[in-house]
Scaffold this active site. Structure first.
Site, PDB file in Angstrom:
ATOM      1  N   GLY A   1      42.784 -12.817   0.256  1.00  0.00           N
ATOM      2  CA  GLY A   1      42.827 -11.493   0.902  1.00  0.00           C
ATOM      3  C   GLY A   1      41.471 -10.949   1.201  1.00  0.00           C
ATOM      4  O   GLY A   1      40.417 -11.568   1.145  1.00  0.00           O
TER       5      GLY A   1
ATOM      6  N   TYR B   1      38.130 -44.522 -18.274  1.00  0.00           N
ATOM      7  CA  TYR B   1      38.749 -43.495 -19.185  1.00  0.00           C
ATOM      8  C   TYR B   1      38.282 -43.703 -20.670  1.00  0.00           C
ATOM      9  O   TYR B   1      37.822 -42.903 -21.411  1.00  0.00           O
ATOM     10  CB  TYR B   1      40.328 -43.576 -19.284  1.00  0.00           C
ATOM     11  CG  TYR B   1      41.125 -42.436 -20.071  1.00  0.00           C
ATOM     12  CD1 TYR B   1      41.071 -41.124 -19.678  1.00  0.00           C
ATOM     13  CD2 TYR B   1      41.315 -43.015 -21.403  1.00  0.00           C
ATOM     14  CE1 TYR B   1      41.479 -40.248 -20.544  1.00  0.00           C
ATOM     15  CE2 TYR B   1      41.940 -41.854 -22.323  1.00  0.00           C
ATOM     16  CZ  TYR B   1      41.978 -40.758 -21.706  1.00  0.00           C
ATOM     17  OH  TYR B   1      42.663 -39.769 -22.560  1.00  0.00           O
TER      18      TYR B   1
ATOM     19  N   VAL C   1      39.185 -45.015 -30.583  1.00  0.00           N
ATOM     20  CA  VAL C   1      39.709 -45.982 -29.420  1.00  0.00           C
ATOM     21  C   VAL C   1      38.421 -46.994 -28.889  1.00  0.00           C
ATOM     22  O   VAL C   1      37.532 -46.407 -28.505  1.00  0.00           O
ATOM     23  CB  VAL C   1      40.150 -45.150 -28.275  1.00  0.00           C
ATOM     24  CG1 VAL C   1      40.681 -46.108 -27.078  1.00  0.00           C
ATOM     25  CG2 VAL C   1      41.496 -44.420 -28.535  1.00  0.00           C
TER      26      VAL C   1
ATOM     27  N   ASN D   1      33.144 -39.724 -17.814  1.00  0.00           N
ATOM     28  CA  ASN D   1      32.647 -38.541 -18.586  1.00  0.00           C
ATOM     29  C   ASN D   1      33.458 -38.467 -20.111  1.00  0.00           C
ATOM     30  O   ASN D   1      34.220 -39.219 -20.254  1.00  0.00           O
ATOM     31  CB  ASN D   1      33.506 -37.282 -17.880  1.00  0.00           C
ATOM     32  CG  ASN D   1      34.676 -37.322 -17.394  1.00  0.00           C
ATOM     33  OD1 ASN D   1      34.969 -38.530 -17.184  1.00  0.00           O
ATOM     34  ND2 ASN D   1      35.450 -36.440 -17.622  1.00  0.00           N
TER      35      ASN D   1
ATOM     36  N   ASP E   1      33.764  -7.731 -15.354  1.00  0.00           N
ATOM     37  CA  ASP E   1      32.691  -7.806 -14.540  1.00  0.00           C
ATOM     38  C   ASP E   1      31.973  -6.344 -14.730  1.00  0.00           C
ATOM     39  O   ASP E   1      31.527  -5.997 -13.338  1.00  0.00           O
ATOM     40  CB  ASP E   1      33.115  -8.256 -13.041  1.00  0.00           C
ATOM     41  CG  ASP E   1      31.925  -8.444 -12.205  1.00  0.00           C
ATOM     42  OD1 ASP E   1      30.791  -8.872 -12.914  1.00  0.00           O
ATOM     43  OD2 ASP E   1      32.110  -8.707 -11.038  1.00  0.00           O
TER      44      ASP E   1
ATOM     45  N   TYR F   1      35.454 -45.099 -21.740  1.00  0.00           N
ATOM     46  CA  TYR F   1      33.895 -45.118 -22.230  1.00  0.00           C
ATOM     47  C   TYR F   1      33.537 -43.771 -21.446  1.00  0.00           C
ATOM     48  O   TYR F   1      33.763 -43.234 -20.743  1.00  0.00           O
ATOM     49  CB  TYR F   1      33.409 -46.397 -21.106  1.00  0.00           C
ATOM     50  CG  TYR F   1      33.560 -47.587 -22.002  1.00  0.00           C
ATOM     51  CD1 TYR F   1      32.974 -48.076 -22.909  1.00  0.00           C
ATOM     52  CD2 TYR F   1      34.922 -48.589 -21.480  1.00  0.00           C
ATOM     53  CE1 TYR F   1      33.111 -49.376 -23.373  1.00  0.00           C
ATOM     54  CE2 TYR F   1      35.110 -49.501 -22.312  1.00  0.00           C
ATOM     55  CZ  TYR F   1      34.208 -49.973 -23.174  1.00  0.00           C
ATOM     56  OH  TYR F   1      34.643 -51.374 -23.415  1.00  0.00           O
TER      57      TYR F   1
ATOM     58  N   GLY G   1      38.135 -12.729  -0.620  1.00  0.00           N
ATOM     59  CA  GLY G   1      38.663 -13.732  -1.749  1.00  0.00           C
ATOM     60  C   GLY G   1      39.710 -14.670  -1.244  1.00  0.00           C
ATOM     61  O   GLY G   1      39.453 -15.176  -0.137  1.00  0.00           O
TER      62      GLY G   1
END
Length: 797
Positions: free
Chosen positions: A513, A252, A234, A210, A650, A254, A510
């Site tokens: 809770g 890392y 790099v 990535n 929200d 690429y 959640g």
């Protein structure tokens, strides 16, 4: 001719490299950008606040003692960490080192900054937080008032604006002096768009290919609007599983794509520059581990565009690549671009095998002025040189950076590339102002490498479940200073006898809770209970009960108690209130109001608009006047939250409850209910976002403010006028909603708005459109919104 030139070019490059390093060493290899020597003017140094005129931002220059010796904010930075000093470099710079210092003031000062954060921006609107390659964003600062502490930035920053945010772990005064080190970013590249990298599964494990330092946006498998690993200087090694940095994951250095997963024969990228430029060549550093089905691309096709509004020019440049595919060396392919002119370039790189791995892409270009070129841009060539440190110099291999030319390329084109490269390096070697790029990377410093996943870093952080607290339901975002002020006080409601709770229904749960709908019989007997409204004798009271599970962590328990203290202080007729708590023993509980007529979404969905011409229907009706009254109550509740600097995050009809006489109270239970699971978008199996109600800056950057609540109010108002019969952007998939947020970000006129509901007057629809302004500063306040709605209600009388 091409082969002869290639051989001579490599030899000359080796010689000039050594010459370049020698002159760089003589030039004192740490080039400051002008805080200390005054090159950066006072007006370019600003701050969030200052203690006095003598500690203004302009005094925050490293190793100077003007004024009282440093910049000092007006108050302590703990606990909110919102004070900053900002440096405007006037134009984009490549920054690889920063320095900090405390306030010494000839022995009279005793303030310094132990920790700090860096945030940067290229346009002054979108700010990213710098993180190191392991995702850490807290930087160790000073331990005394006089020593200068230098921090090597790996990855480097490409920015015009840089902010230093001093931090502390307790209430204390801090002062700061700063310096930046780097060079002007003359490459002209503002951003690139590319497909998100893929994961390669090998026998030894997964290899993540990535773009680890990308600072733009990500959506629908694309990354756009930012810069990252492909321009960090790099160059990846021959073995892509090895990296130039210690303790980072294999692959890392690429970015990589799989042909089958990509679903097409090529990888397409787009490059956006600051202005029209004449392009001489493009350099692409590729891997060629044919044993792992990784090969250099077979050929590339590039088209050009002169500005945002014109069409892409149909005449493409086709770049064939003739290389030894059995040679496992990584290499830089240099491809002539025939002096084409453009501001944007779109290139397709065609697969030679199953995998294509690219470490770096750069361009040799010059600013275009009519028929004249104002100067060739060699900055990317210089940055490529800067990626080799003194400690890596011995690892350089000529065959790993060989020149590759199209078979039929002319001697003129090949010679032009080489000539410009030679002139560029010689010019750099003898002019200190051009040595800046290498000078910021002296011996002993880590190379310009990449950091862990920072792509669209803010989008991933807008994870409501993780940010909401213990129950996964409280979406109020409270400024830290407000949290500290309220959480330091006692709970403003009494202890509730838990045995009086009669559980009726589980509303949701959640991370730590659960939320239950409960009933309280004979609530008048409980003298300590704060009633939200009069309850007739013998009638039970419905309440919502948030319960902290026994397996919750210590931090979750502390957050729960903090939330209790904050909510107990909220007193507004249009906000659900906290009635009581159970905190003397476990499980911890908080009891809040729950309106008997349910949530506004279901309430409106079961009704139709009042039609005076038709009264035979059995469906319950609601008037337009009632809708406006409800909307005004929501605006009033949000005005109260905004006055406390609370951000809801929200707001939607599912989070508004309806009581007697169409009383509306804003709540936060919507996300916990399975009924509304379809209103939330789950990212990578963990982040849950109400993207159809979210402002574009929330989706792309995770930036939640009162202005983003205003955006959500506009969507909520749209819901109400549709009587909640349709989900916002019902014709778009979740991925297309995210892409639409990207259109707001790009601001090219392609963004989509919710259409005007049939019953909505044009003036009210214009209010919605103002709520959805791209610039949050142009959105109305809740005070203005409520005033408008009250006037609308009065005009209907």
């Amino acid at each position: 001719i091409g082969k002869a030139l290639s051989s001579g070019y490599i030899s000359l490059m080796l010689f000039l490299n050594c010459l370049f390093f020698f002159f760089s060493f003589l030039a004192v290899c740490r080039y400051a950008l002008g805080m200390q020597d005054g090159t950066i003017p006072d007006k370019a140094i600003t701050a969030s606040s200052s203690w006095s005129d003598s500690t203004e931002a302009k005094h925050g220059r490293l190793s100077t003692a003007d004024g009282d010796g440093a910049w000092c904010p007006a108050g302590p930075v703990y606990p909110d960490n919102k004070e900053y000093i900002q440096v405007d470099l006037q134009q984009l710079h490549f920054i690889t080192l920063v320095g900090t210092q405390g306030r010494h003031a000839n022995g009279h000062g005793n303030e310094f900054t132990r920790f700090y954060q860096l945030r940067y921006s290229r346009n002054g609107r979108i700010y990213n937080t710098w993180k190191d390659r392991w995702g850490n964003e807290i930087i160790s600062g000073n331990v005394n008032t006089y020593d200068v502490v230098l921090k090597d930035l790996g990855p480097p920053i490409i920015a015009r604006y840089v902010r230093f945010y001093p931090m502390a772990d307790r209430v204390m005064s801090v002062c700061l002096r700063v310096e930046l080190y780097g060079c002007e970013w003359t490459a002209g590249l503002k951003s690139y768009t590319a497909p998100v990298g893929h994961v390669m599964n090998l026998s030894g494990g997964s290899v993540f290919l990535n773009d680890s330092t990308y600072d733009g946006a990500i959506g629908r498998g694309l990354q756009y609007g930012g810069l990252g690993q492909l321009v960090d200087g790099v160059l990846g090694l021959d073995d892509f599983l090895e990296t130039k940095e210690l303790r980072v994951w294999p692959g890392y250095d690429y970015m990589g794509w799989n042909r089958e997963e990509a679903g097409m024969a090529y990888v397409e990228m787009e490059f956006d520059f600051d202005q029209l430029r004449t392009f001489y060549s493009m350099q692409v550093h590729c891997n060629n581990r044919y044993q792992e089905e990784v090969k250099i691309f077979r050929y590339a096709e590039c088209i050009f565009k002169r500005d945002l509004v014109t069409q892409w020019e149909p005449d493409e440049v086709r770049l064939s690549v003739a290389v030894d595919m059995k040679d496992p060396s990584a290499r830089t392919i240099i491809m002539p671009l025939q002096e084409r002119v453009g501001q944007m370039i779109r290139c397709k790189f065609f697969f030679s095998d199953n995998w294509l791995l690219i470490s770096e892409i750069s361009f040799v270009s010059g600013k275009w002025q009519g028929s004249m070129v104002s100067g060739v841009n060699f900055s990317r060539l210089v940055v490529r040189l800067s990626s080799w440190h003194w400690k890596h110099l011995g690892d350089w291999k000529g065959k790993g950076d060989r020149l590759e030319l199209k078979r039929n390329s002319t001697a003129h084109s090949a010679g032009q590339v080489i000539l410009f490269s030679m002139i560029g390096i010689i010019f750099i070697a003898f002019h200190c102002s051009f040595i800046q790029v290498y000078c910021v990377c002296p011996s002993g410093m880590s190379s310009m490498s990449t950091a862990v996943q920072n792509s669209v870093p803010h989008y991933a952080e807008a994870d409501i479940i993780n940010l909401q607290g213990v129950t996964g339901n409280n979406t109020y975002a409270v400024p830290a200073i407000t949290v500290d002020a309220l959480a330091g006080k006692d709970i403003a409601v009494g202890e509730f006898p838990r045995q009086r709770l009669i559980f009726k229904e589980k509303l949701g749960e959640g991370q730590f809770g659960e939320v239950h709908l409960c009933e309280i019989a004979n609530p008048q007997d409980l003298m300590s209970l704060e009633f939200p409204f009069n309850i007739r004798k013998g009638r039970p009271l419905l309440v919502a009960v948030k319960i902290l599970r026994s397996d919750a962590t210590k931090n979750a328990r502390n957050d729960f108690l903090k939330e209790v203290k904050i909510l107990s202080r909220l007193k507004d007729p249009n906000i659900i209130g906290l009635l009581g708590v159970c905190v003397q023993d476990t499980p911890l509980c908080m009891i809040t109001e729950y309106m008997e007529r349910g949530d506004l979404n279901q309430f409106l969905n079961q009704r139709k608009l009042e039609d005076k011409a038709c009264s035979t229907s059995n469906i319950t009706t609601i008037s337009y006047e009632a809708l406006i009254s409800m909307a005004s109550q929501i605006a009033s509740g949000m005005k109260y939250l905004a006055s406390l600097n609370f951000v809801h995050r929200d707001l939607a009809t599912r989070n508004c409850l309806v009581g007697e006489n169409d009383t509306i109270k804003i709540a936060d239970f919507g996300m916990s209910r399975n009924l509304y699971a379809g209103d939330y978008y789950r990212i990578q199996g963990r982040a849950v976002l109400p993207i159809r109600w979210m402002a574009w800056e929330c989706i792309l950057m995770g930036k939640f403010t009162t202005a983003s609540d205003v955006w959500a109010f506009g969507v909520t108002l749209w819901e109400m006028l549709m009587l909640c019969k349709e989900q916002p952007y019902n014709s778009l998939t979740d991925e297309e909603v995210i892409e639409n947020a990207g259109e707001f970000f790009r601001d090219h006129g392609k963004q989509m708005y919710l259409t005007r509901p049939e019953i909505c007057p044009q003036g009210l629809y214009e209010l919605m459109l103002h709520c959805w302004c791209r610039d949050f500063k142009d959105r109305p306040t809740f005070v203005q919104i409520q005033h408008f709605l009250l006037e609308e209600a009065m005009n209907m009388v």
